[in-house]
Design a protein around this motif. Structure first.
Motif, PDB file in Angstrom:
ATOM      1  N   LEU A   1      -7.186   1.578   2.434  1.00 34.74           N
ATOM      2  CA  LEU A   1      -6.959   0.207   2.868  1.00 34.74           C
ATOM      3  C   LEU A   1      -6.008   0.160   4.056  1.00 34.74           C
ATOM      4  N   GLY A   2      -5.129   1.165   4.137  1.00 36.11           N
ATOM      5  CA  GLY A   2      -4.223   1.220   5.274  1.00 36.11           C
ATOM      6  C   GLY A   2      -4.911   1.695   6.534  1.00 36.11           C
ATOM      7  N   GLN A   3      -5.620   2.795   6.449  1.00 41.42           N
ATOM      8  CA  GLN A   3      -6.323   3.352   7.603  1.00 41.42           C
ATOM      9  C   GLN A   3      -7.400   4.301   7.107  1.00 41.42           C
ATOM     10  N   PRO A   4      -8.661   3.890   7.066  1.00 44.67           N
ATOM     11  CA  PRO A   4      -9.715   4.762   6.544  1.00 44.67           C
ATOM     12  C   PRO A   4     -10.057   5.882   7.519  1.00 44.67           C
ATOM     13  N   ASP A   5     -10.524   6.974   6.998  1.00 43.95           N
ATOM     14  CA  ASP A   5     -11.012   8.075   7.822  1.00 43.95           C
ATOM     15  C   ASP A   5     -12.069   8.814   7.009  1.00 43.95           C
ATOM     16  N   GLU A   6     -12.902   9.588   7.697  1.00 43.13           N
ATOM     17  CA  GLU A   6     -14.012  10.244   7.033  1.00 43.13           C
ATOM     18  C   GLU A   6     -13.546  11.361   6.101  1.00 43.13           C
TER      19      GLU A   6
ATOM     20  N   LEU B   1       0.815  -1.207   0.000  1.00 43.93           N
ATOM     21  CA  LEU B   1       0.000   0.000   0.000  1.00 43.93           C
ATOM     22  C   LEU B   1       0.851   1.260   0.000  1.00 43.93           C
ATOM     23  N   GLY B   2       1.900   1.257   0.791  1.00 43.42           N
ATOM     24  CA  GLY B   2       2.783   2.425   0.821  1.00 43.42           C
ATOM     25  C   GLY B   2       3.461   2.652  -0.516  1.00 43.42           C
ATOM     26  N   GLY B   3       3.934   1.578  -1.120  1.00 40.57           N
ATOM     27  CA  GLY B   3       4.575   1.695  -2.426  1.00 40.57           C
ATOM     28  C   GLY B   3       3.608   2.174  -3.488  1.00 40.57           C
ATOM     29  N   ALA B   4       2.347   1.734  -3.410  1.00 38.35           N
ATOM     30  CA  ALA B   4       1.343   2.186  -4.370  1.00 38.35           C
ATOM     31  C   ALA B   4       1.099   3.676  -4.239  1.00 38.35           C
ATOM     32  N   ALA B   5       0.969   4.153  -2.993  1.00 38.37           N
ATOM     33  CA  ALA B   5       0.742   5.582  -2.780  1.00 38.37           C
ATOM     34  C   ALA B   5       1.916   6.407  -3.277  1.00 38.37           C
TER      35      ALA B   5
END
Length: 954
Positions: free
Chosen positions: A532-537, A500-504
């Motif tokens: 996917l790593g940490q959702p937030d509103e 996920l980090g590499g994708a971002a």
């Protein structure tokens, strides 16, 4: 050099072509005018007609083909004298040639006295020269035995009007020269020896406009075909074959002055030409005069309404459109079509505007205009439905078919887009055009459910968009193929690999040089990796921006997927019944659009969101559906992810059978390079932040900003919408304050309230509330207003989905809501007998009328003033109320209730001062009550109103 005579100019061509008695009789009959003038554009058959007349003439006939080098009287005299001398052998022309004088030539002919016919072809070549002036002397001072036929592309500087009035001149124009269908049939049977059926000849005539050169070029292109194949080729003929384009380029367009060439190229985007439209498009004056000149010159420009509007001949129009793309490029051409479309729309030329908007690929405006047109569209425009969904539709305009293919591709209809590109390639025999179509088709074709690669025999191209398409498609098959370290393909590869980090990082700050769709797709991948790593509103807001931008930039597929990611995010964080329904609607919307890739992605995302929310019963069917869809699309990477998550969810919820074996999935993960799936299957669980979440009853738990008292009322009370007299939303009987809404948001709310429960298309909302805005700015304003209205509804204690988006439409959906407009109309129907609930008569009828009038509290939505979207409905309801009041007065009169009748009649007149029955009833009721002075006043006022209207008093 002055004495040189080019014999070819005076050599009479052999008769050729079809015998066309209707034309030849007008030029060569014994009672025909002594001078014939044939005007027509290049390729219209002028020379052919003249050769037939010369060959069949009983009189000696001399021929002269003018050339630009014959620009003085001496050159003209030399060639005319030589040609006439060859026709009349005993005539001594040496003195004439030596003199170089037309007068000497005329005197020699007068002295000779023998009849002769003189044919002058290509007269336009000496237009404006001394030679043309000298030829005018021949026409006006000729001896009686000299007959003439002149042929030109444009009217000559000869007083043709006077000659026609004197009966001295007969003129044929381009319309006369146009082949009729029976002549086309005869031409192919007797001249070309390639017979056509009457139906095929009629179709060929329509497609070529009866243009002689077009018929000849079609014959050349199909001479070796069988009759069946030749008639099939007629269906594919659109005036765009390479032969026709070559003829137009060489003989028509390329020889024009730069300014006229620019005029033709740019104004072809209008389709319908007027001086005002052309002036506005080119920002220069004088277009009307130029259009008149083009028509006079027979330059493939015609007018069927006396010069009010003009059109280019179809074959020229198509040629100009192709040249325009070649010279300006695709983007600049689309911008020019967009400007033309806006001008046409402003001039109320709707169908021409629709065509131009389609060429500009502004499909929102196309949909808006077609929606406004409704069933009133002309029958020959029915094929527009094909542009929106069926690539094999009867559209024969290659530019529009390509634009439709691009639209289909942006909507995710891959197979339809590929078929549309193939269809476009058959519409034009032009190497550059077909190469562009083939390239765009190749980009789309790699996403079909078949192995990645190009069609056999096509070399792998270095063009970036095709290479990117191949790279992205490969990632749906395997992650073992190497990919770049940055960019869209790298980001998607790392996302599918679980990095996920590499994708971002791979998609961070996409370059402004890459296409807009690629930038949006990269942002969406980055957001998905973060979620996917940490959702937030706050992520929902960033996704809303991507959705909005994709809508404005006309990338519906990206918008659809981004909206699905947003819905899945909210479903995972705050699951509720309406969010489950909203996600299901999004998936079904993809199915309705036949968008298989979006269906595959959204079913997987929503299934994963259900899994994260602890709803295995909802997650498993969706994940299974996603896997099946990925299998149909031959996308094993996506299929494996869906199957792996499904197995984990089933194991975690106890739904999996004891025989469920992850080994096959592990082997597939290893072969495809999906180590993240392998980790998931070998003991890793769903992300640590997830845990089962109960469904939230958001109606019972309104936002914190809602006052407690309002919340209590909202939880147990139905809503009421009041649109008559003033606008209000009442919850629990109390109006909800709306001072925080901006004026445009209020207008949007009122428009949707008036049509509560009915989806209203985005284009219609923009047209009504932001009429001065462009589609892009109007869409942004609409999104902002929708967000404001949703927040306002939430403060009223209503669900967040009270204002719902349904594809490209919005609807105000308040379950159980009552709307005063509908209530008024229901009572009106009951009172007037259009409902089965009508009271019998007498007091019951009066009560029914009074109940309906009581429901009419005043004008419809007075807050919006004279807005166009409300005026018609406001007048209709006011008129209905006025008629109800008059009926109530009549019912009261019949029941002897005079006071109630007078009040109802006065109410009717207040609502509609021009309603005659109400005035008469009022006077009668006042007389019945004994108030004769008031009755006289009512009659005088009625007479005054009639005088204002200029009508007699009934």
């Amino acid at each position: 050099m002055d004495s040189v005579i080019l014999v070819e100019k005076v050599r009479r061509p052999d008769p050729r072509g079809l015998v066309r008695d209707r034309l030849e009789h007008r030029l060569a009959a014994s009672d025909a005018a002594p001078i014939g003038l044939v005007l027509g554009p290049p390729g219209s058959g002028k020379t052919t007609v003249l050769s037939r007349v010369a060959g069949s003439s009983v009189e000696p006939t001399a021929w002269y083909r003018a050339g630009a080098e014959d620009d003085d009287e001496a050159a003209l005299v030399r060639h005319l004298a030589y040609g006439i001398g060859a026709t009349l052998p005993d005539l001594d022309v040496a003195p004439v040639v030596g003199s170089g004088s037309i007068d000497v030539l005329l005197a020699a002919l007068e002295a000779d006295g023998r009849p002769i016919r003189l044919v002058v072809d290509d007269l336009h070549a000496i237009a404006g020269t001394r030679a043309e002036a000298a030829l005018e002397r021949v026409a006006t001072l000729r001896p009686r035995q000299l007959r003439m036929i002149l042929a030109s592309r444009r009217p000559p500087a000869i007083n043709t009007t006077r000659l026609m009035l004197d009966g001295e001149l007969e003129q044929l124009d381009g319309e006369d020269l146009r082949f009729r269908s029976w002549e086309v049939e005869e031409l192919f049977r007797t001249v070309y020896q390639r017979p056509l059926s009457p139906e095929a000849a009629a179709a060929l005539t329509r497609r070529t406009g009866g243009w002689a050169a077009g018929l000849q070029l079609f014959h050349l292109a199909t001479a070796r075909l069988s009759r069946t194949d030749r008639e099939r080729a007629i269906d594919e003929l659109t005036g765009r074959t390479r032969l026709i384009r070559s003829y137009l380029a060489r003989n028509v367009v390329d020889g024009l002055a730069a300014e006229r060439r620019r005029f033709l190229l740019h104004t072809c985007t209008l389709g319908v030409l007027t001086g005002e439209l052309c002036d506005a498009l080119l920002d220069t004056p004088g277009s009307a005069a130029l259009l008149d000149q083009l028509e006079r010159e027979q330059f493939f420009t015609t007018s069927t309404d006396g010069g009010l509007t003009f059109r280019y001949h179809q074959v020229l129009q198509t040629h100009l459109e192709v040249v325009l793309v070649d010279e300006l490029g695709a983007q600049a051409t689309r911008e020019l079509y967009a400007r033309s479309a806006a001008l046409l729309e402003g001039d109320r030329r709707t169908m021409a505007a629709v065509r131009a908007y389609a060429r500009a690929e502004d499909w929102g405006s196309v949909a808006r205009l077609l929606h406004q047109g409704g069933s009133a569209l002309p029958p020959d425009e029915e094929w527009w439905s094909g542009v929106f969904g069926r690539p094999g539709a009867p559209a024969d305009d290659p530019g529009i078919v390509v634009a439709g293919a691009r639209r289909l591709l942006r909507n995710g209809l891959i197979a339809d887009a590929v078929a549309a590109y193939r269809h476009a390639e058959t519409l034009m025999d032009d190497l550059d055009f077909t190469a562009r179509c083939a390239h765009e088709r190749a980009v789309a074709q790699v996403w079909l459910p078949q192995p990645v690669g190009l069609e056999p025999g096509r070399p792998r191209t270095a063009e970036r968009d095709l290479r990117l398409s191949l790279e992205l498609r490969t990632l749906t098959r395997t992650l073992r193929a190497p990919s770049a370290t940055q960019g869209l393909a790298a980001g998607l590869g790392r996302l599918l690999a679980g990095d996920l980090g590499g994708a971002a990082r791979a998609v961070a700050e996409p370059s402004d040089e890459v296409p807009r769709w690629e930038q949006l797709a990269a942002r969406l991948i980055g957001q998905l990796a973060e979620l996917l790593g940490q959702p937030d509103e706050e992520s929902a807001g960033r996704l809303e921006e991507i959705v909005l931008t994709a809508d404005v930039d006309a990338f519906p597929w990206l918008s659809r997927v981004a909206r699905g990611v947003q819905a899945a995010l909210w479903l995972a964080m705050r699951p509720s019944e309406w969010r489950i329904a909203a996600c299901a609607d999004l998936i079904e919307d993809c199915v309705r659009h036949r968008d298989e890739w979006a269906t595959c992605l959204l079913t997987g995302l929503v299934g994963a969101a259900h899994a994260l929310a602890g709803r295995a019963d909802l997650a498993v069917p969706l994940l299974r559906r996603s896997a099946e869809c990925a299998n149909r699309l031959t996308a094993p990477v996506l299929q494996l992810w869906a199957e792996a998550i499904e197995l984990v969810v089933e194991r975690g919820s106890g739904m999996a059978s004891d025989s469920a074996d992850p080994a096959p999935l592990l082997r597939s993960a290893e072969s495809l390079g999906l180590t993240a799936v392998a980790r998931l299957l070998t003991g890793a669980e769903l992300p640590a932040w997830t845990e089962p979440r109960p469904l939230v009853d958001e109606t019972a738990e309104p936002p914190a900003v809602l006052p407690p008292a309002t919340a209590e009322r909202a939880a147990g009370s139905a809503a009421r919408l009041q649109c008559l007299g003033s606008f209000a939303l009442l919850v629990g009987g109390d109006p909800v304050p709306w001072g925080g809404l901006r004026p445009r948001a209020r207008s949007l709310l009122m428009l949707l309230a008036l049509r509560a429960g009915e989806p209203v298309h985005r284009e219609e909302l923009i047209e009504a509330v932001w009429p001065e805005a462009t589609l892009a700015s109007g869409t942004r304003s609409l999104q902002v207003a929708v967000s404001s209205v949703r927040q306002w509804l939430a403060t009223a204690g209503l669900p967040e989905d009270s204002l719902r988006r349904q594809s490209d439409a919005y609807a105000l959906c308040l379950p159980g809501v009552t709307v005063d407009v509908r209530r008024f109309e229901e009572l009106a129907r009951a009172a007037t007998g259009t409902s089965s609930a009508r009271p019998a008569d007498g007091a019951g009828a009066l009560a029914a009328y009074q109940a309906a009038l009581d429901a009419y509290r005043g004008d419809l939505l007075p807050e919006v003033g004279p807005a166009e979207w409300v005026i018609g409905e406001r007048d209709r309801l006011r008129t209905l109320a006025a008629h109800l009041a008059a009926d109530a007065a009549r019912a009261a009169q019949g029941g002897g209730n005079t006071s109630a009748g007078i009040a109802a009649a006065r109410r009717s007149i207040e609502l509609d001062p021009y309603h005659d029955p109400a005035w008469r009833l009022l006077a009668e009721l006042l007389d019945s009550a004994g108030d004769h002075s008031a009755a006289a006043v009512a009659r005088r006022e009625h007479a005054r109103v009639c005088a204002e209207l200029g009508v007699p008093v009934p």
